[in-house]
Design a protein around this motif. Structure first.
Motif, PDB file in Angstrom:
ATOM      1  N   ARG A 128       0.752  -1.208   0.232  1.00 53.27           N
ATOM      2  CA  ARG A 128      -0.071   0.085  -0.106  1.00 53.27           C
ATOM      3  C   ARG A 128       0.782   1.239  -0.078  1.00 53.27           C
ATOM      4  O   ARG A 128       1.672   1.341   0.822  1.00 53.27           O
ATOM      5  CB  ARG A 128      -0.796   0.089   1.230  1.00 53.27           C
ATOM      6  CG  ARG A 128      -2.262  -0.558   1.186  1.00 53.27           C
ATOM      7  CD  ARG A 128      -2.248  -2.052   0.878  1.00 53.27           C
ATOM      8  NE  ARG A 128      -3.800  -2.354   0.930  1.00 53.27           N
ATOM      9  CZ  ARG A 128      -4.137  -3.508   0.800  1.00 53.27           C
ATOM     10  NH1 ARG A 128      -3.565  -4.333   0.505  1.00 53.27           N
ATOM     11  NH2 ARG A 128      -5.398  -3.882   1.098  1.00 53.27           N
ATOM     12  N   ILE A 129       0.477   2.283  -0.879  1.00 51.93           N
ATOM     13  CA  ILE A 129       1.398   3.308  -1.000  1.00 51.93           C
ATOM     14  C   ILE A 129       0.565   4.605  -0.124  1.00 51.93           C
ATOM     15  O   ILE A 129      -0.672   4.950  -0.393  1.00 51.93           O
ATOM     16  CB  ILE A 129       1.314   3.949  -2.406  1.00 51.93           C
ATOM     17  CG1 ILE A 129       2.286   3.083  -3.177  1.00 51.93           C
ATOM     18  CG2 ILE A 129       2.122   5.397  -2.516  1.00 51.93           C
ATOM     19  CD1 ILE A 129       2.510   3.309  -4.658  1.00 51.93           C
ATOM     20  N   LEU A 130       1.321   4.954   0.967  1.00 54.93           N
ATOM     21  CA  LEU A 130       0.398   5.892   1.884  1.00 54.93           C
ATOM     22  C   LEU A 130       0.935   7.292   1.574  1.00 54.93           C
ATOM     23  O   LEU A 130       0.088   8.242   1.994  1.00 54.93           O
ATOM     24  CB  LEU A 130       0.951   5.641   3.345  1.00 54.93           C
ATOM     25  CG  LEU A 130       0.592   3.892   3.844  1.00 54.93           C
ATOM     26  CD1 LEU A 130       0.966   3.728   5.124  1.00 54.93           C
ATOM     27  CD2 LEU A 130      -0.825   3.730   3.425  1.00 54.93           C
ATOM     28  N   ALA A 131       1.972   7.411   0.999  1.00 55.54           N
ATOM     29  CA  ALA A 131       2.610   8.782   1.079  1.00 55.54           C
ATOM     30  C   ALA A 131       3.632   8.676  -0.145  1.00 55.54           C
ATOM     31  O   ALA A 131       4.295   8.079  -0.362  1.00 55.54           O
ATOM     32  CB  ALA A 131       2.977   9.470   2.131  1.00 55.54           C
ATOM     33  N   VAL A 132       3.584  10.147  -1.045  1.00 55.76           N
ATOM     34  CA  VAL A 132       4.345  10.209  -2.119  1.00 55.76           C
ATOM     35  C   VAL A 132       5.289  11.551  -1.735  1.00 55.76           C
ATOM     36  O   VAL A 132       4.859  12.484  -1.287  1.00 55.76           O
ATOM     37  CB  VAL A 132       3.889  10.598  -3.341  1.00 55.76           C
ATOM     38  CG1 VAL A 132       4.924  10.772  -4.280  1.00 55.76           C
ATOM     39  CG2 VAL A 132       3.260   9.283  -3.531  1.00 55.76           C
ATOM     40  N   ALA A 147       0.238  10.626 -11.350  1.00 57.42           N
ATOM     41  CA  ALA A 147       1.124  11.787 -11.756  1.00 57.42           C
ATOM     42  C   ALA A 147       2.223  12.156 -10.815  1.00 57.42           C
ATOM     43  O   ALA A 147       3.559  12.734 -11.058  1.00 57.42           O
ATOM     44  CB  ALA A 147       0.082  12.762 -12.104  1.00 57.42           C
ATOM     45  N   LYS A 148       2.013  12.125  -9.659  1.00 65.98           N
ATOM     46  CA  LYS A 148       2.936  12.464  -8.611  1.00 65.98           C
ATOM     47  C   LYS A 148       3.944  11.534  -8.560  1.00 65.98           C
ATOM     48  O   LYS A 148       5.249  11.957  -8.384  1.00 65.98           O
ATOM     49  CB  LYS A 148       2.302  12.456  -6.957  1.00 65.98           C
ATOM     50  CG  LYS A 148       1.423  13.503  -6.958  1.00 65.98           C
ATOM     51  CD  LYS A 148       0.694  13.559  -5.525  1.00 65.98           C
ATOM     52  CE  LYS A 148      -0.200  14.928  -5.237  1.00 65.98           C
ATOM     53  NZ  LYS A 148      -0.774  14.899  -3.790  1.00 65.98           N
ATOM     54  N   ILE A 149       3.985  10.262  -8.773  1.00 63.49           N
ATOM     55  CA  ILE A 149       4.879   9.207  -8.950  1.00 63.49           C
ATOM     56  C   ILE A 149       5.738   9.271 -10.015  1.00 63.49           C
ATOM     57  O   ILE A 149       7.063   9.180  -9.984  1.00 63.49           O
ATOM     58  CB  ILE A 149       4.301   7.720  -8.709  1.00 63.49           C
ATOM     59  CG1 ILE A 149       3.633   7.861  -7.383  1.00 63.49           C
ATOM     60  CG2 ILE A 149       5.283   6.778  -9.005  1.00 63.49           C
ATOM     61  CD1 ILE A 149       2.841   6.503  -7.226  1.00 63.49           C
ATOM     62  N   VAL A 157      11.956   9.306  -6.181  1.00 59.70           N
ATOM     63  CA  VAL A 157      10.499   9.652  -5.453  1.00 59.70           C
ATOM     64  C   VAL A 157      11.077   8.823  -4.339  1.00 59.70           C
ATOM     65  O   VAL A 157      11.274   7.739  -4.004  1.00 59.70           O
ATOM     66  CB  VAL A 157       9.578   9.433  -6.341  1.00 59.70           C
ATOM     67  CG1 VAL A 157       9.588   7.843  -6.931  1.00 59.70           C
ATOM     68  CG2 VAL A 157       8.386   9.740  -5.834  1.00 59.70           C
ATOM     69  N   VAL A 158      10.229   9.343  -3.370  1.00 62.08           N
ATOM     70  CA  VAL A 158      10.127   8.488  -2.099  1.00 62.08           C
ATOM     71  C   VAL A 158       8.915   8.151  -1.413  1.00 62.08           C
ATOM     72  O   VAL A 158       8.193   8.965  -1.395  1.00 62.08           O
ATOM     73  CB  VAL A 158      10.779   9.331  -0.618  1.00 62.08           C
ATOM     74  CG1 VAL A 158      10.770   8.374   0.693  1.00 62.08           C
ATOM     75  CG2 VAL A 158      12.165   9.786  -0.838  1.00 62.08           C
ATOM     76  N   LEU A 159       8.506   6.771  -1.442  1.00 61.75           N
ATOM     77  CA  LEU A 159       7.146   6.375  -1.206  1.00 61.75           C
ATOM     78  C   LEU A 159       7.322   5.625   0.117  1.00 61.75           C
ATOM     79  O   LEU A 159       8.135   5.263   0.687  1.00 61.75           O
ATOM     80  CB  LEU A 159       6.796   4.978  -1.969  1.00 61.75           C
ATOM     81  CG  LEU A 159       6.857   5.480  -3.605  1.00 61.75           C
ATOM     82  CD1 LEU A 159       6.523   4.002  -4.431  1.00 61.75           C
ATOM     83  CD2 LEU A 159       6.100   6.727  -3.895  1.00 61.75           C
TER      84      LEU A 159
END
Length: 490
Positions: A128-132, A147-149, A157-159
């Motif tokens: 699960r990706i909680l934050a970008v 789009a953010k990723i 990019v830090v996930l």
């Protein structure tokens, strides 16, 4: 293919019509153009703020497009046009993974492509990706998260991800360019050939025919065509695939002025039984394909209501290097209906994306044995060997366990219908007609009331049915322990 010649001829005639207006029309047109240019010049030359020329031009363009009230007509900068082309051709700089929004509003990874940045970073299906980059994305639309990723290859990019019941953690990933085929295929077993079209690009029709021949070599008894998440692309490619499955009939109707032009399928086609998977992201050219097959009785659609884009856009290069994407036709099906702004209604309507595939298999080969196992403590399940990662909660009241009704029934390949007049849901399972009256909590099997108390519960807007009720419906097909509940359909 005759329809190809018609499509090309129509496009050429439309171009010619654009240059054959009357002298009076030309005079008005020239006057309007001169007025527009004069206003632009006066603003950039005389306004005290000395506005940026490009900003004024873009404002004028956006103002003209706004009059159309058409979300599908737009002006693209050179960079935006390149991004559009890359999306159609399945060329991305990012993770190289497929994403899906969960019921809890989280973004879940459902697929990781070989050779991608996601694979190299050790991400897994189900994460699960909680934050970008430190900013929460829970509850955000999936297109905004994507789009953010995405970004330039070589940037980072830090996930923030969560895996199962583990604590969340941050993972730094270097974006990587990945080029994907637009058509994927595999032998799903049980005599089913699986074809997935991700986008309708310039080479899609060729990729499709190669993939189909590869599947055909396994002697399948049916084809499952997956159009989920396919946002469209080139109409010509979609029509080529539709024609491959249709021996006759009108695929779509286009227009030349007031004239309706029917694009007819050619006689030669693949004749295997066919089911098509669709969802809310199935749009535009993919709706042409799905709708043509459905309207001609060639295939059933399984899944969720499609996006609803029934217009064609032409890409028109502009002098500044930008591109005008303009809707030039609103197409329709042979019966006069359109999917525009309403979408296509599936023949079998389902809600949970992860179970669509099994429903397609069950439609093509009804009566095959099925096993659904739910693990309440882990929040996951297993359907015929496929892990279910977004399973709803299982309720426990005293010694009785309750399963989410719609999810379980749909997982086993059956549609659940809401009947407003009786405030009940109806479905068919194991050749039995089932009606569950939510108000009274009564259960009816083949029209007869079942003598079973406490079979139904409602919680958080979700209907639950007891394991005892499912056991009665399945004729003793439920097994349960402290850690798992298994339903067998023979």
């Amino acid at each position: 293919m005759r329809w190809k010649r018609v499509l090309i001829a129509t496009a050429l005639s439309l171009t010619l019509l654009g240059g054959s207006v009357s002298a009076a029309q030309r005079e008005v047109s020239d006057q309007n153009a001169s007025t527009l240019l004069e206003i632009y010049s006066r603003i950039v030359e005389s306004h005290y703020s000395h506005p940026d020329q490009e900003a004024v031009l873009r404002g004028a363009i956006e103002g003209m497009l706004q009059v159309l009230n058409d979300p599908f007509s737009s002006y693209l900068t050179t960079a935006e046009y390149e991004q559009l082309e890359q999306a159609i051709e399945q060329e991305f700089a990012g993770l190289g993974s497929a994403l899906q929004a969960t019921k809890a509003g989280e973004i879940m990874i459902t697929e990781i492509y070989s050779g991608s940045a996601a694979e190299e970073a050790g991400l897994q299906v189900g994460d699960r990706i909680l934050a970008v980059d430190g900013k929460s994305v829970i509850g955000e639309p999936i297109d905004k998260v994507s789009a953010k990723i995405r970004g330039k290859a070589g940037t980072q990019v830090v996930l923030t991800i969560r895996r199962g019941t583990e604590a969340s953690k941050q993972v730094a990933i270097t974006r990587k360019t990945i080029s994907l085929p637009t058509v994927l295929s595999k032998d799903s077993g049980n005599g089913v050939g699986y074809l997935r079209i991700l986008s309708f690009a310039s080479e899609t029709s060729g990729e499709f025919h190669k993939a189909y021949q590869k599947i055909a070599a396994t002697s399948p008894k049916g084809i499952l065509l997956d159009l989920r998440g396919n946002g469209g692309g080139y109409v010509h490619s979609a029509l080529t695939v539709a024609d491959s499955f249709l021996a006759a009939g009108t695929m779509i109707v286009i227009h030349e002025g007031e004239q309706r032009i029917e694009l007819q399928a050619d006689e030669e086609s693949f004749d295997l039984p066919l089911a098509v998977l669709v969802d809310q992201h199935t749009a535009s050219a993919s709706e042409i394909l799905a709708g043509a097959l459905q309207k001609n009785g060639r295939a059933v659609l399984i899944g969720a209501q499609t996006y609803g884009k029934g217009t064609m856009q032409e890409l028109m290069p502009m002098p500044d290097g930008g591109v005008l994407k303009l809707s030039v036709d609103k197409w329709e099906f042979s019966d006069g209906t359109t999917n525009h702004l309403v979408g296509l209604t599936p023949d079998i309507r389902l809600t949970a994306p992860e179970i669509f595939l099994n429903a397609g298999m069950q439609y093509l080969f009804p009566g095959r044995k099925q096993t659904l196992t739910l693990y309440p403590s882990g929040g996951w399940g297993d359907l015929n060997g496929t892990k279910l990662l977004d399973m709803p909660t299982v309720l426990r009241v005293g010694q009785q366990q309750y399963l989410p009704l719609r999810y379980v029934v749909e997982a086993l390949g059956s549609e659940v219908n809401w009947v407003q007049q009786t405030s009940s849901v109806e479905f068919q399972l194991e050749q039995r007609q089932v009606r569950v009256e939510l108000g009274s909590g009564q259960l009816f099997l083949d029209g007869k009331r079942a003598d079973l108390n406490g079979a139904v519960r409602l919680q958080g807007g979700v209907s639950y049915l007891s394991t005892a009720a499912f056991d009665l419906i399945l004729g003793g097909g439920v097994r349960q322990s402290d850690t798992a509940i298994t339903l067998h359909v023979d």
